[in-house]
Write a protein that holds these residues in place. Structure first.
Motif, PDB file in Angstrom:
ATOM      1  N   ARG A  70       0.800  -1.218   0.000  1.00  0.00           N
ATOM      2  CA  ARG A  70       0.000   0.000   0.000  1.00  0.00           C
ATOM      3  C   ARG A  70       0.841   1.281   0.000  1.00  0.00           C
ATOM      4  N   LEU A  71       2.116   1.159   0.222  1.00  0.00           N
ATOM      5  CA  LEU A  71       2.949   2.353   0.341  1.00  0.00           C
ATOM      6  C   LEU A  71       3.049   3.099  -0.978  1.00  0.00           C
ATOM      7  N   PRO A  72       2.978   4.411  -0.939  1.00  0.00           N
ATOM      8  CA  PRO A  72       3.147   5.196  -2.168  1.00  0.00           C
ATOM      9  C   PRO A  72       4.586   5.110  -2.667  1.00  0.00           C
ATOM     10  N   GLN A  73       4.762   5.283  -3.940  1.00  0.00           N
ATOM     11  CA  GLN A  73       6.090   5.195  -4.546  1.00  0.00           C
ATOM     12  C   GLN A  73       6.816   6.531  -4.430  1.00  0.00           C
ATOM     13  N   VAL A  74       7.296   6.808  -3.244  1.00  0.00           N
ATOM     14  CA  VAL A  74       8.090   8.019  -3.010  1.00  0.00           C
ATOM     15  C   VAL A  74       9.458   7.612  -2.489  1.00  0.00           C
ATOM     16  N   PHE A  75      10.477   8.323  -2.896  1.00  0.00           N
ATOM     17  CA  PHE A  75      11.831   7.951  -2.517  1.00  0.00           C
ATOM     18  C   PHE A  75      12.673   9.201  -2.266  1.00  0.00           C
ATOM     19  N   GLY A  76      13.777   9.019  -1.534  1.00  0.00           N
ATOM     20  CA  GLY A  76      14.730  10.100  -1.307  1.00  0.00           C
ATOM     21  C   GLY A  76      14.114  11.300  -0.612  1.00  0.00           C
ATOM     22  N   THR A  77      14.385  12.461  -1.144  1.00  0.00           N
ATOM     23  CA  THR A  77      13.922  13.701  -0.510  1.00  0.00           C
ATOM     24  C   THR A  77      12.414  13.893  -0.637  1.00  0.00           C
ATOM     25  N   ASP A  78      11.754  13.075  -1.473  1.00  0.00           N
ATOM     26  CA  ASP A  78      10.298  13.162  -1.580  1.00  0.00           C
ATOM     27  C   ASP A  78       9.590  12.445  -0.426  1.00  0.00           C
ATOM     28  N   CYS A  79      10.334  11.650   0.331  1.00  0.00           N
ATOM     29  CA  CYS A  79       9.743  10.928   1.461  1.00  0.00           C
ATOM     30  C   CYS A  79       9.400  11.912   2.582  1.00  0.00           C
ATOM     31  N   PRO A  80       8.280  11.715   3.248  1.00  0.00           N
ATOM     32  CA  PRO A  80       7.958  12.589   4.380  1.00  0.00           C
ATOM     33  C   PRO A  80       8.990  12.454   5.491  1.00  0.00           C
ATOM     34  N   THR A  81       9.273  13.557   6.155  1.00  0.00           N
ATOM     35  CA  THR A  81      10.250  13.567   7.246  1.00  0.00           C
ATOM     36  C   THR A  81       9.574  13.080   8.524  1.00  0.00           C
ATOM     37  N   VAL A  82      10.128  12.016   9.104  1.00  0.00           N
ATOM     38  CA  VAL A  82       9.521  11.359  10.264  1.00  0.00           C
ATOM     39  C   VAL A  82      10.516  11.329  11.411  1.00  0.00           C
ATOM     40  N   LEU A  83      10.133  11.908  12.545  1.00  0.00           N
ATOM     41  CA  LEU A  83      10.995  11.947  13.721  1.00  0.00           C
ATOM     42  C   LEU A  83      10.403  11.076  14.818  1.00  0.00           C
ATOM     43  N   VAL A  84      11.258  10.294  15.478  1.00  0.00           N
ATOM     44  CA  VAL A  84      10.832   9.466  16.610  1.00  0.00           C
ATOM     45  C   VAL A  84      11.541   9.981  17.855  1.00  0.00           C
ATOM     46  N   THR A  85      10.758  10.353  18.878  1.00  0.00           N
ATOM     47  CA  THR A  85      11.332  10.879  20.120  1.00  0.00           C
ATOM     48  C   THR A  85      11.147   9.873  21.246  1.00  0.00           C
ATOM     49  N   TRP A  86      12.024   9.972  22.256  1.00  0.00           N
ATOM     50  CA  TRP A  86      12.033   8.954  23.315  1.00  0.00           C
ATOM     51  C   TRP A  86      11.754   9.556  24.692  1.00  0.00           C
ATOM     52  N   MET A  87      12.684   9.464  25.618  1.00  0.00           N
ATOM     53  CA  MET A  87      12.434   9.877  27.001  1.00  0.00           C
ATOM     54  C   MET A  87      12.028  11.337  27.120  1.00  0.00           C
ATOM     55  N   ARG A  88      12.600  12.179  26.273  1.00  0.00           N
ATOM     56  CA  ARG A  88      12.294  13.610  26.264  1.00  0.00           C
ATOM     57  C   ARG A  88      11.891  14.026  24.856  1.00  0.00           C
ATOM     58  N   PRO A  89      11.171  15.116  24.710  1.00  0.00           N
ATOM     59  CA  PRO A  89      10.772  15.566  23.368  1.00  0.00           C
ATOM     60  C   PRO A  89      11.952  15.858  22.453  1.00  0.00           C
ATOM     61  N   THR A  90      13.121  16.121  23.053  1.00  0.00           N
ATOM     62  CA  THR A  90      14.314  16.415  22.258  1.00  0.00           C
ATOM     63  C   THR A  90      15.294  15.241  22.239  1.00  0.00           C
ATOM     64  N   SER A  91      14.849  14.078  22.713  1.00  0.00           N
ATOM     65  CA  SER A  91      15.648  12.850  22.663  1.00  0.00           C
ATOM     66  C   SER A  91      15.167  12.056  21.453  1.00  0.00           C
ATOM     67  N   VAL A  92      15.977  12.017  20.397  1.00  0.00           N
ATOM     68  CA  VAL A  92      15.495  11.510  19.113  1.00  0.00           C
ATOM     69  C   VAL A  92      16.233  10.249  18.677  1.00  0.00           C
ATOM     70  N   ASN A  93      15.571   9.497  17.810  1.00  0.00           N
ATOM     71  CA  ASN A  93      16.148   8.273  17.263  1.00  0.00           C
ATOM     72  C   ASN A  93      17.177   8.620  16.197  1.00  0.00           C
ATOM     73  N   GLY A  94      18.390   8.078  16.338  1.00  0.00           N
ATOM     74  CA  GLY A  94      19.431   8.292  15.351  1.00  0.00           C
ATOM     75  C   GLY A  94      19.430   7.194  14.293  1.00  0.00           C
ATOM     76  N   LYS A  95      20.607   6.904  13.770  1.00  0.00           N
ATOM     77  CA  LYS A  95      20.743   5.948  12.675  1.00  0.00           C
ATOM     78  C   LYS A  95      20.580   4.508  13.132  1.00  0.00           C
ATOM     79  N   GLN A  96      20.939   4.222  14.370  1.00  0.00           N
ATOM     80  CA  GLN A  96      20.928   2.846  14.845  1.00  0.00           C
ATOM     81  C   GLN A  96      19.551   2.438  15.357  1.00  0.00           C
ATOM     82  N   GLY A  97      19.320   1.132  15.393  1.00  0.00           N
ATOM     83  CA  GLY A  97      18.094   0.610  15.983  1.00  0.00           C
ATOM     84  C   GLY A  97      17.030   0.273  14.959  1.00  0.00           C
ATOM     85  N   MET A  98      16.088  -0.553  15.397  1.00  0.00           N
ATOM     86  CA  MET A  98      15.050  -1.032  14.507  1.00  0.00           C
ATOM     87  C   MET A  98      14.122   0.069  14.021  1.00  0.00           C
ATOM     88  N   MET A  99      13.909   1.099  14.837  1.00  0.00           N
ATOM     89  CA  MET A  99      12.982   2.149  14.443  1.00  0.00           C
ATOM     90  C   MET A  99      13.469   2.868  13.189  1.00  0.00           C
TER      91      MET A  99
END
Length: 331
Positions: free
Chosen positions: A178-207
């Protein structure tokens, strides 16, 4: 002479000096998340599963498990639902959250311990006492699949493990289709935050992998860490279009909405800040987390999907229990 040797072997077994199951058992060799090589005699009849509690109902391992973390029975809704239904399934607590209680582990005499890789000292302590101990921390879907397969091998539940993986694959495939065919810079920007609103998911990890598979782009993916604290000004510069907060965080979408300065962020301004379910990604439910996120990153593509119906079908096939039963034990 052969008869004498047989008698001697039988006598030592009776006296408890040898164990026939150990003498003749198969074994599996594992390289765990800490890079340790661990030899596990098979089959495993007594295990303390501190890190993989949701695999217990998935593979029906209740009669092989002699210890779990305290959180498993007090915080994990799937395990709580099963224990409430059948109180005799309750197991001794041998840890708290991600930490293992080594004294409690020793008291239940396990043949195997599976725990998190975040406390290497506990792993070494148990290893020094001759207990095969495996440290896990699945940072990718494939590592999670390997973890489930490995549990199937440990307990002679390979067929059931394959069935669980097949159901996970079904959900992932449905999402992918079902995913739309968007790639690269056309992909929506998605941020995942953790313990604090400014604690964000980096490159590592399943998320990170999940966001990428969902045709999203993590603005913090250039930071080669699992989680990192950044100034709020950095997030304002990233302009995330969707934000997901950790399910157990002490804040939620309302935290962003109540602060006018955060309305400069598209995700906040457009009401696209979402709290993740309180589910572990070290579980078959990683597939459902992907579905949950996909429905919010690409709402039009999933407008006709009944999320609760999908979850209920998954729970019944994987855990043998209904969504309604699990919901009554949600944190």
């Amino acid at each position: 002479m052969k008869a004498r040797r047989w008698c001697l072997w039988a006598w030592t077994c009776i006296m408890g000096l040898l164990t026939p199951n150990v003498l003749w058992a198969d074994s599996v060799t594992v390289t765990d998340k800490l890079g340790r090589t661990v030899h596990v005699p098979l089959p495993v009849e007594r295990a303390a599963l501190v890190a993989t509690e949701e695999i217990i109902p998935a593979l029906d391992l209740w009669d092989r498990v002699v210890g779990v973390s305290k959180w498993a029975q007090e915080g994990c809704d799937v395990v709580k639902a099963w224990v409430t239904r059948s109180p005799h399934l309750r197991k001794p607590a041998v840890g708290q959250g991600m930490d293992v209680n080594v004294e409690a582990v020793l008291s239940v005499r396990p043949q195997l311990v599976v725990t998190w890789a975040v406390f290497p000292s506990s792993v070494r302590f148990l290893e020094e006492r001759g207990i095969p101990t495996i440290a896990i921390q699945p940072d990718s879907i494939e590592e999670l699949r390997d973890t489930i397969r490995l549990h199937g091998k440990f307990f002679g539940k390979e067929k059931r493990a394959d069935e669980v993986l097949a159901e996970m694959d079904r959900v992932f495939a449905m999402v992918e289709s079902r995913l739309p065919q968007v790639f690269g810079t056309d992909c929506p920007t998605v941020l995942v935050t953790w313990m604090r609103p400014t604690s964000v998911n980096g490159k590592q990890g399943m998320m990170q992998e999940i966001v990428t598979r969902l045709r999203g782009r993590n603005p913090a993916e250039d930071m080669d860490v699992r989680v990192v604290d950044v100034p709020s000004e950095r997030i304002f510069e990233w302009l995330p279009q969707v934000i997901f907060t950790w399910g157990y965080a002490g804040y939620g979408p309302e935290w962003f909405l109540e602060r006018p300065q955060w309305h400069a962020v598209p995700a906040v301004r457009n009401g696209r800040v979402h709290r993740l379910p309180t589910w572990s990604t070290a579980s078959p439910r990683a597939a459902l987390i992907a579905l949950f996120m996909a429905m919010r990153i690409h709402p039009k593509a999933f407008a006709d999907v009944d999320f609760d119906a999908e979850v209920d079908a998954f729970y019944r096939k994987v855990f043998g229990i209904s969504l309604q039963e699990v919901k009554t034990h949600a944190p």
